[in-house]
Design a protein around this motif. Sequence first.
Motif, PDB file in Angstrom:
ATOM      1  N   ARG A 137      -3.095   3.562  -2.469  1.00 21.75           N
ATOM      2  CA  ARG A 137      -4.563   3.528  -2.584  1.00 21.75           C
ATOM      3  C   ARG A 137      -5.099   4.845  -3.113  1.00 21.75           C
ATOM      4  N   ASN A 165       6.703   9.618   0.853  1.00 17.91           N
ATOM      5  CA  ASN A 165       5.967   8.379   1.101  1.00 17.91           C
ATOM      6  C   ASN A 165       4.551   8.614   0.601  1.00 17.91           C
ATOM      7  N   ARG A 166       4.105   7.760  -0.295  1.00 20.46           N
ATOM      8  CA  ARG A 166       2.772   7.921  -0.869  1.00 20.46           C
ATOM      9  C   ARG A 166       1.945   6.672  -0.618  1.00 20.46           C
ATOM     10  N   ASP A 167       0.679   6.889  -0.344  1.00 19.55           N
ATOM     11  CA  ASP A 167      -0.277   5.806  -0.167  1.00 19.55           C
ATOM     12  C   ASP A 167      -0.802   5.426  -1.552  1.00 19.55           C
ATOM     13  N   THR A 186       0.788  -1.228   0.000  1.00 20.33           N
ATOM     14  CA  THR A 186       0.000   0.000   0.000  1.00 20.33           C
ATOM     15  C   THR A 186       0.823   1.283   0.000  1.00 20.33           C
ATOM     16  N   GLN A 187       2.132   1.199   0.115  1.00 24.03           N
ATOM     17  CA  GLN A 187       2.981   2.390   0.200  1.00 24.03           C
ATOM     18  C   GLN A 187       4.109   2.331  -0.823  1.00 24.03           C
ATOM     19  N   ALA A 211      -2.912   0.293  -5.352  1.00 24.19           N
ATOM     20  CA  ALA A 211      -2.658  -0.676  -4.269  1.00 24.19           C
ATOM     21  C   ALA A 211      -2.963  -2.100  -4.718  1.00 24.19           C
TER      22      ALA A 211
END
Length: 51
Positions: free
Chosen positions: A45, A41-43, A23-24, A50
């Motif tokens: 989702r 840092n990016r999510d 997810t990251q 994801a």
Amino acid sequence: MTDNCPSCPQEQIRPIAEQRDDTQVSHLYRCPDCGETWSTNRDLRAYGEAA
């Protein structure tokens, strides 16, 4: 992904390192003009990527 330098006008800088999990995604950048280094840092989702 690319990012813009936080210290000078340089844009569209490609990461010099990447680390991913489910997810990251984390990227390390270094500006070719001024030498500034930073990380993001990016999510995933939020980008529909994801696993």
